[in-house]
Design an enzyme around this catalytic site. Structure first.
Site, short mmCIF file in Angstrom:
data_model
loop_
_atom_site.label_atom_id
_atom_site.label_comp_id
_atom_site.label_asym_id
_atom_site.label_seq_id
_atom_site.Cartn_x
_atom_site.Cartn_y
_atom_site.Cartn_z
N ASP A 28 -9.33 -5.48 -4.74
CA ASP A 28 -8.81 -4.43 -3.86
C ASP A 28 -9.79 -3.27 -3.81
O ASP A 28 -10.07 -2.64 -4.83
CB ASP A 28 -7.44 -3.95 -4.39
CG ASP A 28 -6.68 -3.11 -3.37
OD1 ASP A 28 -7.30 -2.22 -2.75
OD2 ASP A 28 -5.47 -3.32 -3.21
N HIS A 47 -7.33 -5.89 0.02
CA HIS A 47 -6.26 -4.97 0.39
C HIS A 47 -5.62 -5.37 1.73
O HIS A 47 -5.07 -4.54 2.43
CB HIS A 47 -6.81 -3.54 0.49
CG HIS A 47 -5.77 -2.46 0.49
ND1 HIS A 47 -5.10 -2.07 -0.65
CD2 HIS A 47 -5.28 -1.69 1.49
CE1 HIS A 47 -4.25 -1.11 -0.34
NE2 HIS A 47 -4.32 -0.87 0.96
N SER A 100 0.84 -1.20 0.00
CA SER A 100 0.00 0.00 0.00
C SER A 100 0.88 1.26 0.00
O SER A 100 1.70 1.43 -0.91
CB SER A 100 -0.97 -0.04 1.18
OG SER A 100 -1.98 0.93 1.03
#
Length: 291
Positions: free
Chosen positions: A246, A274, A105
């Protein structure tokens, strides 16, 4: 039992908590977690599988998270470049000239920064569940809120489920975070709530000042020229790992990364969202990290 070593390293005036798992004689892999995430947010099964693959795994708490130093952001604002400098300080603290680097991320954006600006320190690069470090979603958000069609260069916005969770405004705490991780998980793979809750309870218990982690969001919105450097300058062997579910960075973000980094390999993980809190998923992701 994994061989482990904890230590604090210094990055300027800051102290950063770090942990090394595995044989110190093996090649190093630096794990960089995402916005507001402590090093322990990387699941133990993922760390263990990487150690089985023959590396020493180094993870750490970003500034403003966990047991690392808390920053007065108003007096000392920071950006992605400063978080990348912390990563270099971790490598220096272990006496490492270079390492394999995997970022998740926001950590993936920091990893890109290192690949562009500190290429000699990066043996290989894995970007997980992330977005191009120089992409500013602000204009796309503005067009969407104004009811205007997206521009061709706009990347997909977060999912309706994620936006609904934000709109719900749950008070900070473990329950709110468990609900968030359920959204992160996506609707396809089963959510291991027990594992996620255990990690989140530990994270809350070891955070010096939990609210300080919100500074990462401010850092991520700072777009200095260093973030606009072309990703085509990355020379490290690169793999992009991304879930097709995601909710934060839909798959178009990974496809944009793959198009921008020459020779990169895109590995799409079916059903992944995610986060890694689904049975078997941590090991699956660990096997895709470039070493």
């Amino acid at each position: 039992m994994l061989e482990r070593q904890e230590r604090f390293v210094t990055s300027g005036r800051l102290r950063l908590w770090t942990e090394r798992a595995g044989d110190p004689g093996h090649p190093p892999l630096l794990l960089i977690m995402g916005s507001a995430a402590q090093g322990i947010s990387c699941p133990e099964p993922l760390v263990a599988r990487l150690v089985e693959r023959g590396v020493q795994v180094i993870r750490f708490d970003h500034r403003d998270t966990g047991r690392s130093s808390v920053v007065d952001f108003d007096a000392h604002p920071y950006a992605i470049a400063d978080l990348a400098a912390d990563c270099l300080a971790v490598l220096d603290g272990y006496g490492l000239a270079a390492a394999h680097v995997a970022g998740m991320s926001m950590g993936g954006m920091i990893a890109q920064w290192l690949g562009v600006h500190e290429s000699a320190r990066v043996r290989s690069l894995t970007v997980v569940s992330s977005s191009p470090m120089g992409y500013d979603p602000g204009p796309a958000w503005a067009r969407a809120q104004a009811g205007k069609p997206p521009d061709p260069d706009d990347l997909p916005l977060p999912s309706a489920a994620f936006l609904a969770h934000l709109a719900a405004g749950m008070p900070p705490g473990v329950e709110s975070d468990v609900a968030l991780f359920r959204v992160f998980n996506g609707p396809v793979r089963p959510f291991d709530e027990h594992a996620a809750r255990a990690m989140l309870e530990l994270a809350w218990s070891r955070a010096t000042q939990p609210a300080a982690a919100a500074h990462h969001d401010l850092a991520g919105r700072t777009f200095a020229p260093d973030r606009l450097a072309p990703l085509s300058s990355i020379t490290a062997p690169t793999t992009i790992v991304h879930g097709d579910q995601d909710p934060i960075f839909p798959l178009g973000h990974a496809e944009a990364l793959a198009a921008a980094i020459p020779g990169s390999r895109l590995q799409v993980v079916p059903g992944m969202g995610h986060a890694f809190f689904s049975p078997g998923l941590p090991e699956e992701v660990a096997d895709l990290i470039r070493l």
